[in-house]
Design an enzyme around this catalytic site. Structure first.
Site, PDB file in Angstrom:
ATOM      1  N   CYS A 146      -4.822   2.511  -3.578  1.00 22.81           N
ATOM      2  CA  CYS A 146      -3.697   3.059  -3.051  1.00 22.81           C
ATOM      3  C   CYS A 146      -2.528   2.242  -3.167  1.00 22.81           C
ATOM      4  O   CYS A 146      -1.581   2.016  -2.484  1.00 22.81           O
ATOM      5  CB  CYS A 146      -3.811   3.089  -1.575  1.00 22.81           C
ATOM      6  SG  CYS A 146      -4.991   4.507  -1.087  1.00 22.81           S
ATOM      7  N   LYS A 148     -10.810  -1.128  10.080  1.00 22.47           N
ATOM      8  CA  LYS A 148     -10.812  -1.988   9.051  1.00 22.47           C
ATOM      9  C   LYS A 148     -11.221  -3.436   9.935  1.00 22.47           C
ATOM     10  O   LYS A 148     -11.611  -4.391   9.576  1.00 22.47           O
ATOM     11  CB  LYS A 148      -9.692  -2.382   8.487  1.00 22.47           C
ATOM     12  CG  LYS A 148      -9.233  -1.255   7.408  1.00 22.47           C
ATOM     13  CD  LYS A 148      -8.225  -1.501   6.580  1.00 22.47           C
ATOM     14  CE  LYS A 148      -8.060  -0.342   5.597  1.00 22.47           C
ATOM     15  NZ  LYS A 148      -6.800  -0.335   4.693  1.00 22.47           N
ATOM     16  N   HIS A 158       1.048  -1.174  -0.011  1.00 21.19           N
ATOM     17  CA  HIS A 158      -0.157   0.010  -0.057  1.00 21.19           C
ATOM     18  C   HIS A 158       0.933   1.260   0.179  1.00 21.19           C
ATOM     19  O   HIS A 158       1.866   1.131   0.592  1.00 21.19           O
ATOM     20  CB  HIS A 158      -0.826  -0.134   1.335  1.00 21.19           C
ATOM     21  CG  HIS A 158      -2.107   1.094   1.445  1.00 21.19           C
ATOM     22  ND1 HIS A 158      -1.599   2.367   1.733  1.00 21.19           N
ATOM     23  CD2 HIS A 158      -3.504   0.760   1.368  1.00 21.19           C
ATOM     24  CE1 HIS A 158      -2.855   2.872   1.895  1.00 21.19           C
ATOM     25  NE2 HIS A 158      -3.899   2.101   1.658  1.00 21.19           N
ATOM     26  N   GLN A 164      -4.662  -5.301   6.801  1.00 20.69           N
ATOM     27  CA  GLN A 164      -5.655  -6.441   6.468  1.00 20.69           C
ATOM     28  C   GLN A 164      -5.793  -7.693   7.099  1.00 20.69           C
ATOM     29  O   GLN A 164      -6.544  -8.419   6.941  1.00 20.69           O
ATOM     30  CB  GLN A 164      -5.386  -6.583   4.926  1.00 20.69           C
ATOM     31  CG  GLN A 164      -5.561  -5.428   3.940  1.00 20.69           C
ATOM     32  CD  GLN A 164      -7.023  -4.912   3.835  1.00 20.69           C
ATOM     33  OE1 GLN A 164      -7.880  -5.666   4.068  1.00 20.69           O
ATOM     34  NE2 GLN A 164      -7.077  -3.496   3.499  1.00 20.69           N
TER      35      GLN A 164
END
Ligand SMILES: *Cc1c(COP(=O)(O)O)cnc(C)c1O
Length: 404
Positions: free
Chosen positions: A362, A224, A121, A201
């Site tokens: 991104c 997230k 990212h 993530q």
């Protein structure tokens, strides 16, 4: 087993309609939705105990401090660092990586090398480029194969005594690849390098044991993983955090302050200058409780089912090509259909109430690697269903008919 009807009832937004259609939310890679308990935790804090932390003797300040520090205890038991004070509250992954890259400035020499990967990212690329500009150090990149898996044999060649730090994500937000972080960490440690794992993530989708993983730094964004925006944490090993200078100067982070000399507070306060995001820290704790109540192993298993089903149904669409076909993948499907621009497809499925991400996510270097402008990305969470995937497939078929 996840009681999907019960789970969906816990998320107020999942009862909403978008463009007149029941919402199908497949943009979990960008941010997750919030259960009502998390939303309530924010309101309850401001309604009943709002006060500044770590300062007053008055009752509200103590209640606020207890609730705030309770989240640090929950994060310790959830992520298993050796010490609670190795958890530093930040605004999230981006700020955590910037903290490390900035504070390392005086420890990095011009002959040093920093290794990242082709799957990063922008927030795990740019802070390291900025560190290299300040110090003259060199940035190296582990390449990937056509499936979106890192070429580990090239990583072996990049590692040397000059490697100062290796910074890679645990799971790619753009392609879903789960990286072999255990191996990456072990090999980096053999040459004496530190390792930062971008866990933005992985935290929402798998159980993580920081001591077993043995990384030197780890980053996380609450938003997230069912928590609020604007809060997350940096984990760092105590011995390393103690070698770094403070990041921001101000209140909370000093032991003693005079015009001649200031001494800094102990961990974690040394890195937590100023009034923190108290309400959202408390609600982050509630999000961790909620996640554990469902159970990360049940979440992982169910999301894998969604990935398998989604992959099988999507590839039935003529001309659809999945980008990122790693053997070890999280519940993210990035794809393109023939030569139709991802944005055009995204716009049509949005009209049908379906939220998918379109664009470069991104991660422009990944798009460059595959020579594409972007992808359409469906990223699933444990509150999604196979029926919702069917609705996506039907919407895509309609979009293709309209656009070709
Ligand atoms: C979202 C994300 C980031 C950035 O997180 P912020 O919460 O925006 O700071 C970094 N890396 C990965 C892999 C991400 O998915």
């Amino acid at each position: 087993m996840i009681d999907i009807a019960q789970v969906r009832a816990d998320f107020p937004i999942l009862q909403e309609k978008v463009n007149g259609k029941p919402l199908v939310y497949f943009d979990n890679g960008a941010t997750s939705q919030k259960p009502k308990v998390v939303i309530d935790a924010i309101v309850n804090y401001y309604t009943t105990i709002n006060s500044n932390v770590h300062r007053g003797v008055h009752t509200l300040s103590q209640l606020a401090t207890d609730a705030f520090e309770e989240t640090r205890r929950k994060l310790k038991s959830h992520f298993n660092p050796k010490h609670e004070h190795e958890i530093i509250f930040t605004r999230g992954t981006t700020e955590s990586i910037n903290l490390v890259a900035t504070c390392l400035t005086n420890l990095v020499k011009s002959t040093d090398e920093i290794i990242i990967s082709a799957l990063e990212h922008h927030s795990n690329i740019v802070p390291w480029q900025m560190l290299c500009e300040r110090t003259g150090a060199t940035l190296k990149v582990i390449p990937m194969n056509d499936a979106g898996e890192l070429k580990m044999e090239v990583y072996d060649e990049l590692l040397s005594e000059n490697t100062k730090i290796v910074a890679v994500n645990h799971i790619s937000n753009a392609l879903g690849t789960i990286n072999p972080v255990e191996e990456i960490i072990e090999k980096a440690h053999k040459v004496g390098a530190w390792v930062l794992i971008d866990g933005a993530q992985s935290c929402p989708h798998m159980a993580i044991d920081l001591q077993a993983l043995d990384c030197d730094f780890f980053t996380c964004s609450a938003h997230k993983m069912l928590g609020p925006t604007g809060i997350g944490f940096l984990y760092g090993k105590e011995t390393i955090l103690n070698q770094l200078p403070p990041y921001h100067g101000g209140g909370e982070m000093i032991k003693d302050c005079s015009f001649d000399k200031t001494t800094y507070a102990e961990l974690p306060h040394k890195f937590e200058a100023g009034t923190p995001n108290i309400a959202d820290v408390i609600a982050f704790g509630t999000a961790i409780d909620y996640l554990n109540q469902i159970g990360l192993s049940a979440i992982e298993a169910y999301e894998h089912e969604l990935l398998t089903y989604g992959t099988q149904e999507l590839i039935k669409i003529p001309g659809l090509k999945i980008i990122g076909t790693a053997k070890n993948k999280a519940s993210v499907i990035s794809f393109n259909i023939d030569n139709i621009h991802p944005f055009d497809i995204g716009t049509i499925v949005d009209k049908l109430g379906i939220a998918v991400r379109t664009g470069h996510h991104c991660t422009q270097p990944i798009m460059n690697r595959f020579s594409i402008p972007g992808t359409i990305r469906a990223s699933f969470a444990f509150y999604n269903t196979k029926e919702e995937i069917d609705r996506l497939v039907a919407a895509l078929q309609r979009a293709v008919t309209m656009l070709s």
